[in-house]
Design a protein around this motif. Structure first.
Motif, short mmCIF file in Angstrom:
data_model
loop_
_atom_site.label_atom_id
_atom_site.label_comp_id
_atom_site.label_asym_id
_atom_site.label_seq_id
_atom_site.Cartn_x
_atom_site.Cartn_y
_atom_site.Cartn_z
N VAL A 143 0.94 -1.05 -0.01
CA VAL A 143 -0.13 -0.13 -0.20
C VAL A 143 0.92 1.11 0.00
O VAL A 143 1.94 1.38 0.80
N ASP A 144 0.58 2.03 -0.83
CA ASP A 144 1.31 3.35 -0.99
C ASP A 144 0.71 4.52 -0.35
O ASP A 144 1.16 5.49 -0.11
N ASP A 145 -0.54 4.36 0.33
CA ASP A 145 -1.44 5.26 0.92
C ASP A 145 -0.77 5.32 2.22
O ASP A 145 -1.65 4.59 3.22
N ARG A 146 0.18 5.64 2.92
CA ARG A 146 0.68 5.46 4.15
C ARG A 146 -0.19 6.04 5.24
O ARG A 146 -0.18 5.51 6.21
N ASP A 147 -0.70 7.17 5.02
CA ASP A 147 -1.54 7.87 6.12
C ASP A 147 -2.88 8.02 5.57
O ASP A 147 -3.77 8.60 6.43
N GLY A 148 -3.41 7.18 4.59
CA GLY A 148 -4.89 7.32 4.14
C GLY A 148 -5.76 6.25 4.74
O GLY A 148 -5.47 5.46 5.41
N VAL A 149 -7.11 6.22 4.05
CA VAL A 149 -8.02 5.43 4.50
C VAL A 149 -7.56 3.99 4.32
O VAL A 149 -7.99 3.10 5.10
N ALA A 150 -7.02 3.61 3.09
CA ALA A 150 -6.68 2.32 3.00
C ALA A 150 -5.60 1.51 3.77
O ALA A 150 -6.14 0.59 4.43
N HIS A 151 -4.83 2.42 4.12
CA HIS A 151 -3.75 1.90 5.06
C HIS A 151 -4.33 1.70 6.50
O HIS A 151 -4.07 0.58 7.15
N ALA A 152 -5.22 2.59 6.98
CA ALA A 152 -5.91 2.43 8.07
C ALA A 152 -6.76 1.04 8.18
O ALA A 152 -6.89 0.60 9.26
N PHE A 167 8.67 0.44 -5.57
CA PHE A 167 8.00 -0.11 -6.77
C PHE A 167 8.46 0.87 -7.78
O PHE A 167 8.16 1.95 -7.68
N ASP A 168 8.32 0.10 -9.07
CA ASP A 168 8.47 0.95 -10.24
C ASP A 168 7.35 1.94 -10.39
O ASP A 168 7.35 2.65 -11.35
N TRP A 169 6.06 1.51 -10.00
CA TRP A 169 5.06 2.13 -10.38
C TRP A 169 4.71 3.41 -9.43
O TRP A 169 3.87 4.10 -9.72
N GLN A 170 5.73 3.60 -8.32
CA GLN A 170 5.71 4.87 -7.57
C GLN A 170 6.30 6.13 -8.30
O GLN A 170 6.87 5.94 -9.11
N ARG A 171 5.66 7.06 -7.82
CA ARG A 171 6.04 8.38 -8.35
C ARG A 171 7.30 8.71 -7.90
O ARG A 171 7.66 8.57 -6.71
N VAL A 172 8.31 9.21 -8.50
CA VAL A 172 9.53 9.78 -8.08
C VAL A 172 9.24 10.97 -6.87
O VAL A 172 8.26 11.60 -6.78
N GLY A 173 10.23 10.51 -5.60
CA GLY A 173 10.12 11.44 -4.58
C GLY A 173 9.05 11.01 -3.58
O GLY A 173 8.98 11.70 -2.44
N THR A 174 8.16 10.03 -3.74
CA THR A 174 7.28 9.45 -2.87
C THR A 174 7.89 8.50 -1.95
O THR A 174 8.88 7.97 -2.26
N PRO A 175 7.39 8.54 -0.62
CA PRO A 175 8.03 7.38 0.09
C PRO A 175 7.72 6.19 -0.17
O PRO A 175 6.82 5.75 -1.06
N PRO A 176 8.72 5.23 0.28
CA PRO A 176 8.48 3.72 0.09
C PRO A 176 6.84 3.27 0.23
O PRO A 176 6.43 3.76 1.27
N ALA A 177 6.43 2.26 -0.47
CA ALA A 177 5.37 1.52 -0.03
C ALA A 177 5.55 0.78 1.11
O ALA A 177 6.54 0.13 1.22
N ARG A 178 4.62 0.50 1.90
CA ARG A 178 4.50 -0.36 2.86
C ARG A 178 4.01 -1.67 2.56
O ARG A 178 2.96 -1.65 1.59
N MET A 179 4.57 -2.71 3.00
CA MET A 179 4.22 -4.22 2.76
C MET A 179 3.76 -4.85 4.01
O MET A 179 4.17 -4.70 5.04
#
Length: 183
Positions: A143-152, A167-179
């Motif tokens: 999940v790339d939604d670190r502090d959003g609804v999906a993550h919660a 991941f290669d699908w993430q935008r440059v400069g965004t934090p890593p996705a959580r696994m």
């Protein structure tokens, strides 16, 4: 003179969510639902996608996929994909304490705006998890939604963060996705 007025009309029950296997004929509706929910959710993160949306929905490593319907309209989607035997799979494997081939990834989970807040996302997540549990596999996801609804929601449902990765699908400069892993 007093009059009591009663009505036999009760509020109509909310339509039931119907979950079923995805069919090829569902793809045009799913493209529309994905596009409709993207501005609010930010998912997928690259939008418009640099390839056909159908390729985002139907993955080469997909094992099974479901859609949710309300009143006969497709309103959501989830799939289960194989976990790759690579650096990402190694993080999930270590976090789950199980080999990669005993894991399954919950993927491409989304719900259209007209169906949000009605239990559709939870029902889709439940069907994917139940499918994996029936095979004695451990569900994982990113999940790339670190502090959003999906993550919660995932954390509330018992998922555990076991690592982070880019991941290669993430935008440059965004934090890593959580696994995440669902023990």
């Amino acid at each position: 003179m007093s009059s009591d007025v009663t009505s036999d009309a009760s509020p109509a029950p909310a339509p039931a969510v119907v979950l079923r296997d995805r069919r090829a004929a569902d793809l045009p509706a799913l493209v529309d639902v994905l596009a409709a929910q993207q501005p609010a959710s930010g998912y997928p993160h690259r939008w418009p996608l640099p390839f056909p949306v159908e390729e985002f929905l139907v993955r080469p490593d997909e094992e099974r996929a479901w859609v949710a319907e309300l009143d006969g309209a497709v309103v959501g989607h989830v799939s289960v994909t194989a976990v790759p035997d690579d650096r990402y799979g190694a993080i999930w494997s270590a976090g789950a304490g199980r080999p990669v081939d005993e894991l399954g990834c919950v993927s491409v989970l989304f719900v259209g705006p007209q169906a949000q807040g009605r239990g559709v996302g939870g029902a889709l997540l439940d069907v994917a998890v139940a499918h994996l549990r029936a095979q004695d596999r451990t569900p994982v996801l990113d999940v790339d939604d670190r502090d959003g609804v999906a993550h919660a929601v995932y954390l509330h449902r018992g998922w555990r963060v076991v690592g982070e990765a880019r991941f290669d699908w993430q935008r440059v400069g965004t934090p890593p996705a959580r696994m995440l892993v669902l023990p």
